[in-house]
Write an enzyme that holds these catalytic residues in place. Structure first.
Site, PDB file in Angstrom:
ATOM      1  N   HIS A 192     -23.091 -69.043  36.052  1.00  0.00           N
ATOM      2  CA  HIS A 192     -22.486 -68.487  35.045  1.00  0.00           C
ATOM      3  C   HIS A 192     -21.648 -69.432  34.334  1.00  0.00           C
ATOM      4  CE1 HIS A 192     -22.913 -64.509  37.606  1.00  0.00           C
ATOM      5  NE2 HIS A 192     -23.784 -64.194  36.468  1.00  0.00           N
ATOM      6  N   LYS A 221     -22.587 -48.030  39.279  1.00  0.00           N
ATOM      7  CA  LYS A 221     -23.159 -49.111  40.273  1.00  0.00           C
ATOM      8  C   LYS A 221     -21.835 -49.682  40.744  1.00  0.00           C
ATOM      9  CE  LYS A 221     -25.623 -53.405  40.571  1.00  0.00           C
ATOM     10  NZ  LYS A 221     -26.299 -54.247  39.453  1.00  0.00           N
TER      11      LYS A 221
END
Ligand code: PNS
Length: 161
Positions: A17, A41
């Site tokens: 990332h 989630k």
């Protein structure tokens, strides 16, 4: 000002990332790293914890800010006057879904997507895989910033109790 967003779950942020965020930061005046708040989630880390890790690990870039969003990414972009989404492409397998999202986002709000090829050393890297390997005691050092690795180790130990 040319603004871009790097969206994702970042549960937790990996060196893959950060490679994409760094390269986005060299292409745009301001980059917002936006953590998706997904009510369906539950992550290993809370959204606040993920944002704290991102703030710490992107502070040195100078033109990166960290935020979170709920709902459509294009709505977040419109609110923040952001015209580009930056996504990393690890392999051909990422391409189909990413292209679909890019075309949908362009259709919804004329927000363009810029694809940045992931550096080869991170082409296999995914937060989910890192968590799985670390949970079974595998060595994931070098794939995460050291501070994130420490937090991951602690969280996994708490969960294993
Ligand atoms: O790190 P992830 O989980 O692969 O990131 C996926 C993300 C957050 C980029 C994507 O799910 C997203 O943009 N979600 C926001 C909801 C949305 O805008 N959906 C329509 C996409 S065309």
């Amino acid at each position: 000002m040319r603004r871009a967003v790097c969206p994702g779950s970042f549960d937790p942020v990996t060196n893959g990332h950060l490679d994409i965020v760094e390269r986005a930061a060299s292409l745009f005046d301001e980059v917002t790293v936006a953590v998706l708040v997904n009510i369906n989630k539950r992550g290993l880390f809370t959204v606040e914890e993920r944002m704290d890790m991102l703030r710490e690990t992107t502070a040195h870039f100078g033109n990166v800010v960290v935020d979170s969003f709920e709902g459509l990414l294009v709505d977040f972009c419109i609110e923040r006057d952001i015209h580009a989404i930056v996504k990393g492409l690890r392999a051909v397998s990422d391409f189909d879904y990413e292209l679909q999202m890019a075309q949908m986002n362009s259709r919804l709000a004329k927000v363009e997507t810029v694809f940045v090829p992931t550096s080869p050393e991170y082409s296999f890297l995914a937060s989910s895989l890192v968590k799985e390997v670390a949970a079974y005691g595998g060595d994931v050092s070098g794939l995460l910033p050291p501070s994130v690795l420490r937090l991951l180790t602690v969280r996994l130990a708490e969960r294993a109790r």
